[in-house]
Design a protein around this motif. Structure first.
Motif, PDB file in Angstrom:
ATOM      1  N   GLY A  86      55.563 -31.020   3.302  1.00 51.79           N
ATOM      2  CA  GLY A  86      56.202 -29.837   3.873  1.00 51.79           C
ATOM      3  C   GLY A  86      55.500 -29.296   5.110  1.00 51.79           C
ATOM      4  N   TRP A  87      54.293 -29.754   5.378  1.00 47.56           N
ATOM      5  CA  TRP A  87      53.606 -29.310   6.594  1.00 47.56           C
ATOM      6  C   TRP A  87      54.399 -29.651   7.848  1.00 47.56           C
ATOM      7  CZ3 TRP A  87      48.245 -27.738   7.910  1.00 47.56           C
ATOM      8  CH2 TRP A  87      47.627 -27.091   6.825  1.00 47.56           C
ATOM      9  N   SER A  88      55.139 -30.739   7.774  1.00 51.78           N
ATOM     10  CA  SER A  88      55.968 -31.126   8.921  1.00 51.78           C
ATOM     11  C   SER A  88      57.404 -31.261   8.428  1.00 51.78           C
ATOM     12  CB  SER A  88      55.483 -32.459   9.503  1.00 51.78           C
ATOM     13  OG  SER A  88      56.266 -32.828  10.628  1.00 51.78           O
ATOM     14  N   CYS A 265      60.875 -25.888  -3.089  1.00 50.24           N
ATOM     15  CA  CYS A 265      59.796 -24.906  -3.195  1.00 50.24           C
ATOM     16  C   CYS A 265      58.444 -25.532  -2.852  1.00 50.24           C
ATOM     17  CB  CYS A 265      59.759 -24.301  -4.591  1.00 50.24           C
ATOM     18  SG  CYS A 265      61.143 -23.204  -4.902  1.00 50.24           S
ATOM     19  N   MET A 266      58.216 -26.730  -3.358  1.00 57.65           N
ATOM     20  CA  MET A 266      56.950 -27.405  -3.068  1.00 57.65           C
ATOM     21  C   MET A 266      56.768 -27.561  -1.557  1.00 57.65           C
ATOM     22  SD  MET A 266      57.339 -30.473  -5.866  1.00 57.65           S
ATOM     23  CE  MET A 266      57.229 -30.213  -7.642  1.00 57.65           C
ATOM     24  N   ARG A 267      57.809 -28.087  -0.919  1.00 55.68           N
ATOM     25  CA  ARG A 267      57.722 -28.315   0.531  1.00 55.68           C
ATOM     26  C   ARG A 267      57.589 -26.996   1.292  1.00 55.68           C
ATOM     27  NH1 ARG A 267      61.918 -32.384  -0.750  1.00 55.68           N
ATOM     28  NH2 ARG A 267      63.425 -30.711  -0.437  1.00 55.68           N
ATOM     29  N   THR A 268      58.253 -25.967   0.787  1.00 53.89           N
ATOM     30  CA  THR A 268      58.194 -24.677   1.472  1.00 53.89           C
ATOM     31  C   THR A 268      56.786 -24.092   1.416  1.00 53.89           C
ATOM     32  OG1 THR A 268      60.516 -24.317   0.949  1.00 53.89           O
ATOM     33  CG2 THR A 268      59.232 -22.377   1.541  1.00 53.89           C
ATOM     34  N   VAL A 343      59.905 -18.180  -3.744  1.00 56.30           N
ATOM     35  CA  VAL A 343      59.174 -18.973  -2.742  1.00 56.30           C
ATOM     36  C   VAL A 343      59.795 -18.866  -1.344  1.00 56.30           C
ATOM     37  CG1 VAL A 343      58.409 -21.295  -2.119  1.00 56.30           C
ATOM     38  CG2 VAL A 343      58.142 -20.491  -4.472  1.00 56.30           C
ATOM     39  N   PRO A 344      61.102 -19.094  -1.194  1.00 58.75           N
ATOM     40  CA  PRO A 344      61.652 -18.963   0.163  1.00 58.75           C
ATOM     41  C   PRO A 344      61.474 -17.557   0.727  1.00 58.75           C
ATOM     42  CG  PRO A 344      63.215 -20.108  -1.263  1.00 58.75           C
ATOM     43  CD  PRO A 344      62.117 -19.585  -2.142  1.00 58.75           C
ATOM     44  N   GLY A 375      64.371 -22.226   8.532  1.00 61.71           N
ATOM     45  CA  GLY A 375      64.465 -23.045   7.333  1.00 61.71           C
ATOM     46  C   GLY A 375      64.264 -22.250   6.058  1.00 61.71           C
ATOM     47  N   ALA A 376      63.246 -21.386   6.065  1.00 66.02           N
ATOM     48  CA  ALA A 376      62.988 -20.571   4.879  1.00 66.02           C
ATOM     49  C   ALA A 376      64.156 -19.628   4.618  1.00 66.02           C
ATOM     50  CB  ALA A 376      61.694 -19.774   5.051  1.00 66.02           C
TER      51      ALA A 376
END
Lengths: 400, 400, 400, 400
Positions: A86-88, A265-268, A343-344, A375-376
């Motif tokens: 999710g960093w990129s 959620c993990m990627r966010t 999370v978002p 994105g969020a």
């Protein structure tokens, strides 16, 4: 109770981290250049294909998929890896063949597909030989209420005939998205949650018309195939394209959503971590009125608040993954809803602070934070708005 | 104390409202078409010119400008008109020749320009024969701290030579923006607020290089000339292009900011009102789970909260205008700061709710709310971030 | 539009301000001593009576009451005076005979009382020869829903017989509160809003039983008569004690609430202003880690945020008063609801910040801020919780 | 990673839960009666002694203390037990001899006391034969800045002479609090964190003067000994009463704070859970406007938001405990600060919602929620205000 990841997961996370640092983050400006060079195209740019080849060679492939066909990881084991991807947001997940909506579609085919469906569609997806889209949301009905879906699927002999209009079909502008999984009603008279079915529609079927791309704020998300509005006009496919049988659509959609939500959620979390890292660098470099931002108390509070939110929500995501692994998705519903809401929203707050810290630069394309914000923000609507989940969660909680 | 507008202001507001309803709002889809038809251009589209002709014919012109050259209105009288123009951020202000940054530039020339400067630049601006840009913010220095401006203006004989890099020069991508007003340091050794000067730079002067457009959450704001990064490389203009004398730049910038900020706030209130009106329509039309959104308590709370915020902040804007008119901009500083902080923030909150109410459609280009959100968010950074103003306001308040 | 108060109001406000500074604030420690000396009593302490005599002598009396019997002020004119009385919640309003619930009861009798009722009850209240209480809320029914009131008033010949249980009857622990105005149902079968009636019940009537005092966050508010739970057990009063006729109770309650709510808001603004002034002094005196709190950016933000909230809400209160004066309470309903929701909530936020700034001292009785917090918090429930008003406001706003 | 407690901890938690349900919660009204019967006293009421005897008999004693003298539990193992005791803030912790400030004092003596000090003071505390207080905060210096402590401890021969004024000495109004641990400066010229020492002062020593009780909002917390202001006027104790040597005061205070803070957080989670449980019951019982609160969407959102906050923060508390157990308190500093900030704040928000749900009853003494609110609010100031911790956390986070 133990808060440490297993050694082999720590090791795997380390490898994903190294790959992201060495290959993915440096590829971001390359992607920008390739996008600028071919502004009209919707297909993957060459750098994506390159990254995928490297990731596969490094043995970091299909990490999201449990079982023999994937990397065989549990949700809990996958969580720290997905976070790093999710960093990129534009390149991380896709590099490892772990990007939505393909992941959800692969899970769906893996869980509910026939052997034929698997061989025809799942395998090329696992090999990254094509992409796919998921066609559920409709412009004229509230996305949170499956009972209002207006797309119709009628059976004529050995064929299914589909009519309807879908939008927010992510990835579907990309011509490589050869597979569309479409949800519609086969029997509007059946019980509320047995009216819907899911069907495989090859993108090239006559009657499928890609109407236009949609934007999220001003972004068309062209790098990963955008978001399409699609009309299905008397589209005919073999009856064998039904997934999981007639009336199974709602149940399949629900099954797809659990993992889909936690992966988001993990990627966010990772995206928000990246934003915080960028904020830290910026705060150490800029000194309005002669004092580095990093020494200004208001900025410190923002960062501290962000850290607390991220730490506590990461734990909730991990616990949710653990519950899904140990007691099942159904028993983890409260937690899945909780993270889907929280999370978002936290990421949006954090990104809003980070943009403010960056000043005007934060709004522009010079840093990834404005696009991350979009994105969020979008995630608070994807798979139904927060409010539907809050209400359901509150209802469950208030039961005697 | 009296909360009613004067009859002639009520009348004028009614005329502006009618014009917006009859001409401006219906022009929005036309603008979209014209933008789609010429995706590469940065100049005004024909509909803008048309609207301006109609507004001028209707006697609704240069409403923002006090005195004989403008409509002769006070800030308090202009407030309800400006708010109505904000209903259509892309077309409303420009239709009445009341769009930033031209308004600020016209005020600046009107207040500080020489007769020659006025005849050469102010008059065509008042006639809408050209546009203009304001070049103050720099990529490499914090925009809130004028003492860090790195653009240099040196005198060589009867000429000024300018070197520097500016960005967020709104409107400057538009080739019709023939006038650039540039702030730079003429004397870096002078007292902190006497180092800066302001100079007129015709866009076509050799050495002026429009580097690139910037985006705000993916929007390039091409309809009104975008936001440019501009390099000034040994740009030479006559010394007579100085505005208000050497070292007057900081004071002029401050003078420009007061009205500029309140105008932004007025328009932002209108934008938020439009969003609420759109939300109302949507809420009455959509019925997820069988009940119109308009009857759902959570939605009602959102709308109620938004209404309370708007009503109270509109009053604060009006009082600020009244103070500017009666005791002067300097005495109204606390109030100007207050609305500069509070109005964009409230608008952002309101638009966030409205987007949520719209669902995915709210993120797209099908409704103006996502773009409005981006606009409100950007205002929290324009003219210095909220935090600079909060700190200054708190400091003043804590004085014994 | 004009944001200045009329000269005679400015003058009157100045006199009230001087009286509060010279007499009321210095009386606060005296009240504390007198309370400590007679911990068991619920009646007014001597300092209250003294202050009242002085205020009356100064011609500052019954300021809240329009018309000949009161000071003849409009709501708009009263607003700045009421605000100043709010600086000392325990002593300010009562000093000028402007304290709730007496004010509401006096208005009610003035508007709906018979000549006999006025001479027997209104006059001594205007002379401050007694106090009164208002008995509406019940422990067993939601206070926001008048249709659930369970107190019954039945007619027997020329008498009314009352049975029921009330609580939160403010002031009723004070034996000087000789008048109770009680709301109950005379006809549970009538239309929803015509079931209720209001009746005068002398405190000493047989069957009236003061059960116990209630506390608000540990405060018993003994200085002004506390908050009582009262049982009415076959209480008999003459039928002539009905106010405004049978079935008029709901309408009278509504009429009472408009001014009651705005008065609360006016005083609450003053309370918050006092808290900010105290915070300022504290912030200049205390220097943790070697730097005065007043110079710490986080504190400055708190104060700035508080200032913005207070200024904008004061304007909304003033506009509401103006509407009540010009178009009537009914037409001002949206605004009355808005301030009823927004002002106590803002005051709570501001007081929370001020307590935090004071540290532990802010929680104690050494400064008035903790008690002020409790007062602001309680107002969010008085006359129905915020949520009822938000819902009603949102509903009105969402009407096509 | 594993989110399940060990079986013996689950078992222990079950026993504590049963004890709380069977003995502690039913004792609350008894405590109220006993308090009402002896309104002037500050010592423990009989029910407390009774509960302690029962808990000890049940083998649930000194659960907080690791090692042989206590229950031998780690922080992580103690966490779920402490949370359950928090359900009844006034009786739960004290029943199991796990109430602050005794717990902190016992830990301190256990870790830093000499054998003599342990036998004289630690043992009776472990046996619950006395209580104790901790005298650190001073009215005239900011509690967050130990360098400003003005209490002086000078050595005269074999004696220490103490002069100073302390307040917020919790429990010290209780005559059974025979032990006071006092922090003061022995050497104001030493390095910043070596100026302070800690000394044992028996409450009955000449020169110790209990000045007055303090209140938190309107609560005097008389049930557990209140909060005292204490003057130390030439108080003489033997030099052997020094704890941990001269200059060790700051380090000891820091060591005491880590566990103290996490214990507060654990109990606060339990308090918030109880509030949610009470809210649930209330929401199912009350039906304003004909619909149970439990079915109203706004209420459901409150409960859902509360659930999400509690779940995520509980995990952060547990992880912090795990870190303290595995890498030590020093390495867990970021997490300890995080929960110290976040848990009381979340509890305050949750309790504010629960009060609102209860209506007026929620402000009164009829339900424990108003007093719980006061407790949560006070924790945001105990051991230094949130802002000090936020700043420190942000600073650490912004380090390169």
């Amino acid at each position: 109770m133990d808060f440490s990841h297993e050694p082999h997961v720590v090791d795997l996370a380390e490898r994903v981290r190294t790959f992201v640092d060495d290959h993915v983050l440096p590829a971001e400006p390359i992607l920008d250049e390739q996008l600028a060079a071919t502004p009209e195209e919707w297909s993957f740019r060459p750098i994506v294909t390159e990254l995928r080849a490297r990731a596969r060679a490094a043995g970091l492939w299909n990490l999201f998929l449990p079982g023999a066909q994937g990397a065989g990881l549990t949700n809990l084991q996958y969580a720290p890896l997905a976070e790093i991807t999710g960093w990129s947001p534009r390149l991380g997940p896709v590099a490892f063949n772990c990007a939505a909506p393909d992941t959800g579609n692969m899970e769906l085919l893996s869980d509910f597909g026939t052997p034929e469906q698997k061989s025809q569609w799942l395998e090329p997806l696992l090999e990254a030989q094509m992409r796919s889209a998921f066609c559920m949301t409709e412009p004229d009905s509230p996305s949170s209420d499956a009972s209002q879906i207006s797309t119709r699927i009628r059976r004529e002999g050995s064929e299914l005939v589909i009519n309807g209009r879908k939008w927010w079909s992510t990835g579907a502008m990309n011509p490589e998205a050869k597979l569309l999984i479409v949800m519609g009603k086969t029997d509007p008279e059946a019980a509320r949650h047995q009216q819907q079915s899911m069907v495989i529609v090859p993108r090239e079927t006559p009657g499928v018309r890609i109407v236009r791309p949609l934007t999220v704020f001003g972004y068309d998300d062209r790098d990963h195939g955008g978001h399409a509005e699609i009309v299905f006009d008397e589209v005919r496919v073999p009856a064998g394209n039904l997934i999981g049988g007639e009336g199974a659509g709602f149940a399949i959609a629900q099954a797809r959503l659990g993992p889909g939500r936690i992966h988001h959620c993990m990627r966010t979390l990772g995206m928000a971590e990246r934003a915080l890292a960028l904020a830290g660098s910026r705060a150490r470099e800029r000194s309005p009125f002669g004092r580095p931002l990093a020494e200004q108390p208001v900025i410190r509070e923002w960062i501290a608040e962000s850290r607390i939110e991220l730490e506590s929500l990461r734990l909730l995501v991990l616990k949710t993954a653990w519950l899904m692994d140990t007691v099942g998705n159904r028993q983890a519903m409260t937690e899945i809803q909780s993270i889907k809401i929280a999370v978002p929203r936290a990421a949006q707050r954090i990104l809003d602070r980070v943009i403010q810290l960056f000043g005007g630069a934060g709004l522009s394309g010079d840093h990834p934070v404005a696009e991350m914000f979009a994105g969020a923000r979008a995630l608070r609507l994807a798979d139904g708005p927060d409010e539907v989940h809050l209400s359901s969660l509150g209802k469950a909680e208030l039961r005697p």
